[in-house]
Scaffold this active site. Structure first.
Site, PDB file in Angstrom:
ATOM      1  N   ASP A  48       0.980  -1.017  -0.061  1.00 54.52           N
ATOM      2  CA  ASP A  48       0.109  -0.016   0.108  1.00 54.52           C
ATOM      3  C   ASP A  48       0.881   1.091   0.148  1.00 54.52           C
ATOM      4  OD1 ASP A  48      -2.367   1.730   0.635  1.00 54.52           O
ATOM      5  OD2 ASP A  48      -1.660   1.808   2.693  1.00 54.52           O
ATOM      6  N   ASP A  98      -0.394   5.240   0.701  1.00 61.62           N
ATOM      7  CA  ASP A  98      -0.657   6.252   1.892  1.00 61.62           C
ATOM      8  C   ASP A  98      -0.593   5.493   3.165  1.00 61.62           C
ATOM      9  OD1 ASP A  98      -0.858   8.613   0.238  1.00 61.62           O
ATOM     10  OD2 ASP A  98      -2.542   7.578  -0.867  1.00 61.62           O
TER      11      ASP A  98
END
Length: 214
Positions: A12, A14
């Site tokens: 991922d 953010d």
């Protein structure tokens, strides 16, 4: 200390690689104010969720969301000066063997690439962004697509995530999930976790990647 052998690493962005809280809050705060929604309600929903999904959530399934989507895209491409690296993230990604990692993000593609490059991450060979999926996190589609792009089984991948939606997506895809940060929800019970990416050491391994968590 935990050691995991895997064929691929799905990251991922953010909250896992980049601390973009300030940028996300500015962009979606502006949306909330201009569109007439409660700012706190929008910001409570938006993190880890694709832009189109957030727009449909607030504007309605039948609304024409594309003008707002283009505005969000423009803002995200302009406003990332406040982004900073999650501690240890750049070094950790540089250590992953080439062809063994992908970024799987709910952010828009061009904004994601610019933000990663600005902070010194290696050139991204595989990126699954918001535009690349029909169903975003917590649906497993993004992580399945990331593994497919690497040419490995998603069940043989490790996912690094900081949001509940992302953790649910990784688990639903069948991957091993490592929680980054302080997220504590029923979904995360029993999962491996690190405070930040300083706790992640990566090297080539028998199956492709050897990951040591501390």
């Amino acid at each position: 200390m935990t050691v995991i052998e895997a064929a691929g690493v799905l990251l991922d962005m953010d909250g896992t690689l980049i601390d973009s809280t300030a940028t996300v809050d500015v962009v979606w705060g502006d949306f909330a104010r201009q569109a007439g929604f409660d700012v706190d309600e929008v910001l409570a929903h938006v993190h880890g969720v694709p832009a189109r999904a957030t727009l449909r959530r607030f504007l309605g399934e039948e609304a024409d969301i594309e003008p707002w989507f283009r505005q969000i895209e423009e803002w995200e491409n302009e406003r990332f000066d406040a982004d900073v690296e999650i501690p240890g993230a750049v070094a950790a990604v540089h250590a992953i063997p080439s062809g063994r990692w992908a970024v799987v993000t709910s952010a828009l593609r061009e904004a994601a690439l610019r933000r990663l490059a600005r902070l010194g991450f290696p050139a991204v060979e595989v990126l699954v962004a918001a535009e690349d999926v029909e169903r975003g996190k917590p649906d497993p589609e993004p992580y399945r697509r990331g593994a497919e792009a690497l040419g490995v089984a998603v069940e043989d991948c490790v996912v690094f995530e900081d949001s509940d939606a992302g953790v649910r997506a990784g688990l639903a895809a069948g991957a091993t999930v490592v929680v980054v940060g302080g997220l504590a929800t029923p979904t995360t019970e029993g999962l491996a976790r690190v405070a930040d990416m300083h706790g992640v050491s990566v090297a080539a391994g028998e199956r492709g990647v050897r990951i040591t968590l501390s």
